[in-house]
Design an enzyme around this catalytic site. Structure first.
Site, PDB file in Angstrom:
ATOM      1  N   SER A   1     -80.336 -34.036  -2.980  1.00 31.59           N
ATOM      2  CA  SER A   1     -79.542 -33.086  -3.778  1.00 31.59           C
ATOM      3  C   SER A   1     -78.399 -32.469  -2.982  1.00 31.59           C
ATOM      4  CB  SER A   1     -80.448 -31.979  -4.302  1.00 31.59           C
ATOM      5  OG  SER A   1     -80.929 -31.202  -3.223  1.00 31.59           O
TER       6      SER A   1
ATOM      7  N   GLU B   1     -70.300  13.708  -5.654  1.00 33.67           N
ATOM      8  CA  GLU B   1     -69.812  15.065  -5.906  1.00 33.67           C
ATOM      9  C   GLU B   1     -69.487  15.783  -4.602  1.00 33.67           C
ATOM     10  OE1 GLU B   1     -72.545  13.604  -7.070  1.00 33.67           O
ATOM     11  OE2 GLU B   1     -73.234  14.456  -8.973  1.00 33.67           O
TER      12      GLU B   1
ATOM     13  N   GLU C   1     -83.957 -17.232  -6.081  1.00 35.46           N
ATOM     14  CA  GLU C   1     -83.481 -18.572  -5.702  1.00 35.46           C
ATOM     15  C   GLU C   1     -84.699 -19.413  -5.409  1.00 35.46           C
ATOM     16  OE1 GLU C   1     -80.333 -19.361  -2.807  1.00 35.46           O
ATOM     17  OE2 GLU C   1     -79.715 -17.274  -3.003  1.00 35.46           O
TER      18      GLU C   1
ATOM     19  N   GLY D   1     -87.242 -23.095  -6.985  1.00 40.26           N
ATOM     20  CA  GLY D   1     -87.246 -24.381  -7.679  1.00 40.26           C
ATOM     21  C   GLY D   1     -87.535 -24.248  -9.171  1.00 40.26           C
ATOM     22  N   ALA D   2     -87.633 -25.405  -9.826  1.00 42.12           N
ATOM     23  CA  ALA D   2     -87.790 -25.464 -11.280  1.00 42.12           C
ATOM     24  C   ALA D   2     -89.071 -24.775 -11.745  1.00 42.12           C
ATOM     25  CB  ALA D   2     -87.791 -26.923 -11.736  1.00 42.12           C
TER      26      ALA D   2
ATOM     27  N   HIS E   1     -73.674  12.426  -1.749  1.00 46.66           N
ATOM     28  CA  HIS E   1     -73.416  11.970  -3.108  1.00 46.66           C
ATOM     29  C   HIS E   1     -71.909  12.077  -3.419  1.00 46.66           C
ATOM     30  CE1 HIS E   1     -77.840  12.618  -4.598  1.00 46.66           C
ATOM     31  NE2 HIS E   1     -77.744  11.761  -3.602  1.00 46.66           N
TER      32      HIS E   1
ATOM     33  N   ASP F   1     -86.537 -26.048   3.419  1.00 40.44           N
ATOM     34  CA  ASP F   1     -85.146 -26.014   3.875  1.00 40.44           C
ATOM     35  C   ASP F   1     -84.977 -25.208   5.158  1.00 40.44           C
ATOM     36  OD1 ASP F   1     -84.884 -27.194   1.425  1.00 40.44           O
ATOM     37  OD2 ASP F   1     -83.987 -25.455   0.430  1.00 40.44           O
TER      38      ASP F   1
ATOM     39  N   SER G   1     -91.478 -20.343 -14.889  1.00 38.91           N
ATOM     40  CA  SER G   1     -92.421 -19.231 -15.052  1.00 38.91           C
ATOM     41  C   SER G   1     -91.687 -17.941 -15.400  1.00 38.91           C
ATOM     42  CB  SER G   1     -93.228 -19.008 -13.766  1.00 38.91           C
ATOM     43  OG  SER G   1     -93.945 -20.162 -13.438  1.00 38.91           O
TER      44      SER G   1
ATOM     45  N   THR H   1     -89.880 -23.279  -0.748  1.00 42.84           N
ATOM     46  CA  THR H   1     -88.429 -23.384  -0.554  1.00 42.84           C
ATOM     47  C   THR H   1     -88.051 -23.001   0.866  1.00 42.84           C
ATOM     48  OG1 THR H   1     -87.997 -22.938  -2.882  1.00 42.84           O
ATOM     49  CG2 THR H   1     -86.202 -22.468  -1.368  1.00 42.84           C
TER      50      THR H   1
END
Lengths: 366, 366
Positions: free
Chosen positions: B173, B57, B297, B299-300, B55, B205, B305, B201
């Protein structure tokens, strides 16, 4: 390129700053500033405030008086050589005894460019040109566009939600942008020579499209007092003669010009698409009405026409941080693009927050 | 509120700066910095670099050695009081002879908050709390969200043209945003504990969704060497079990967690709409996997949602200065709104240019 000293730079910067004080009021004239220095002492300065009033050089010479003898004049634009509402400034400088003139740029009108300089040189005054030329040009993008391209500088105002909607599906849109953004629009109107719109917009909103001084941002009010307010000319595309005298448009200060195929202030051709020619309109605004700068406020259809015909110098787009859904009314309507290579690209000239909204200024990318 | 001196402010600011050096690597632990000062001399300092390592400290105490006796420790978070992979820091500070501890904030975990402070006080150490607390909280928005709300901090990445389109009507796109914007996305992935997406997705891709060090912005590479690269956990919503072992997802470094109704790493409920429960997913990511920070990351549909269920802490939206037309695919799809009062509003947290594009960071407005 002549060698300029850092003192020269300082004086021309000051002349440019002075010129800016006229940005709301000089149209159709350009913004011009002048500083007269004797040795390293400023003895006179001034700027052009309003068409019909004295040019920048006249104010500076009046202030300098006798001290103009043997002095250097710094002018953001080549001094004029013609007899207009005032005698030529080049002659005035010669008579005042100025021995050196430094101009940021020559007169942009190709028919007169260089005449003022020649008049000075023939009287034995040393003339240097080109100091801070880019900054001086930036003072007058609209005036230069009219002089060099024969049409006004065109700014297109648009406003949408972050997902590109200008209204819900049922047409509701009050208010997408904030009061601060709407004040910012008043500021742009105040800077423009003309506000251009369509009779549909005017009739639908009973819009006055004038500048309401009380709605200008406070910082602008401080530099632009109400009694000096200049109203831009309102130019309304009125293809089907829908404007009627009882509209607010006619009840508010400032000139109105109608555009139609016939029986209008500006008569223009109609294309195969039945639309009024925007090119004709802009050219007549420049040539017959000395309009330097047009601020366009209208709907998606007109915006699309201006962009497709490559008549836009800047888009001023307000984006409100809201989500309206893609079933609303889109900024530019359907474009039918099938490949990313066909997409129109822009360059961001300025990006900032205006109140809670985004304002982005875009220029077309060639 | 105790009175702090300007020296105290200076020391805590330094501790906060030190803490920031761990931002890419400490997850699931918080970022913590510590400065030990004897009189007005800094005798030790350190920050937490990585879970399992000492840590903040401990680093500071090691550096201070004997000089910790009678010194003041400035810590951005209440020192821990439990025996974990390291002995409690509160005990360490007592043993080192520190006589005063100033913490920016208490431990956010309500079950342990105050124990470290009590341990120190019982040993006679003076403890002050609350110096630069807001700045200290800003170091760990994601860790604090997990501790205080039992779910990770959710950032939703989106990208569109200026008119809100994520693709043309035919789905094309590539590329809307610039290489610079895509590098910026790598930076956000590197900061996240997990990258969340959907099997659609990933399959469409063949996306790896990992951090590619070579694609990080140069400024980030300089502070974050390749050999220290931590890969975020990739969390894939895979309702229909579409992920297959030959996907790039599995050929790249970093853990993968699948989410489905059954037979997955994370099993969650399915709603009436047949969608996997996002609330369940987030809660399990926090409780069972110690995920502080999720970068979404997708889609629409998934974006919509997350927003509709109010599970988004930030939207990171890239807007490319392009016009694609409203006949493309919109950012959030149709929302069926009939009144402006129903429109979801956001606040702009950050606005800037990234290469030729705009990046705007938004937080939901309640």
């Amino acid at each position: 390129m002549p060698q300029f000293t850092s003192f020269d730079h300082q004086m021309m910067s000051r002349a440019i700053s002075l010129a800016k004080r006229g940005i709301f009021t000089t149209t159709p004239n350009p913004n011009v500033g002048c500083v007269i220095a004797l040795g390293e002492q400023i003895v006179g300065e001034g700027y052009h405030r309003k068409a019909g009033e004295p040019h920048a050089e006249v104010h500076a010479m009046r202030m300098a008086g006798e001290k103009a003898v043997g002095a250097t004049a710094y002018v953001t634009l080549e001094p004029c050589s013609h007899y207009g509402r005032t005698p030529p400034c080049a002659l005035g400088l010669i008579k005042a005894g100025v021995t050196k003139v430094i101009c940021a740029m020559t007169d942009p009108n190709p028919q007169v460019a260089g005449r003022g300089i020649r008049m000075l040189q023939e009287a034995g005054v040393e003339v240097l040109v080109g100091l801070l030329e880019q900054d001086a040009r930036a003072l007058n993008p609209a005036f230069l566009t009219r002089m060099e391209r024969g049409r006004p500088y065109v700014q297109l105002k648009m406003a949408a939600s972050l997902d590109g909607q200008t209204a819900l599906a049922n047409g509701r849109s009050q208010w997408i942008t904030s009061p601060q953004a709407r004040k910012d629009v008043q500021h742009y109107r105040a800077l423009a020579s003309a506000v251009l719109s369509t009779s549909q917009t005017v009739v639908a909103d009973n819009a006055s499209l004038n500048v309401r001084w009380s709605e200008l941002p406070t910082a602008i009010q401080e530099e632009y007092p109400e009694q000096e307010l200049r109203q831009p000319t309102r130019v309304i595309l009125d293809r089907q003669h829908q404007l009627t005298p009882e509209l607010k448009l006619y009840a508010t200060d400032g000139p109105v010009l109608t555009v139609a195929h016939s029986a209008a202030d500006i008569c223009v051709a109609v294309g195969e698409d039945q639309q009024l020619s925007l090119v004709d309109t802009l050219e007549q605004l420049a040539s017959a009405h000395n309009i330097n700068h047009v601020w366009v406020e209208a709907g998606a259809t007109l915006a699309k026409s201006f962009i497709e015909q490559e008549l836009v110098d800047e888009i001023v787009l307000y984006l409100a941080p809201k989500i309206m859904g893609s079933d609303g009314r889109g900024l530019f309507g359907a474009l039918g693009l099938t490949d990313m290579s066909l997409v129109q690209n822009f360059t961001i000239k300025d990006l900032r927050q205006v109140g809670p909204d985004i304002r982005v200024v875009l220029t077309p990318k060639n």
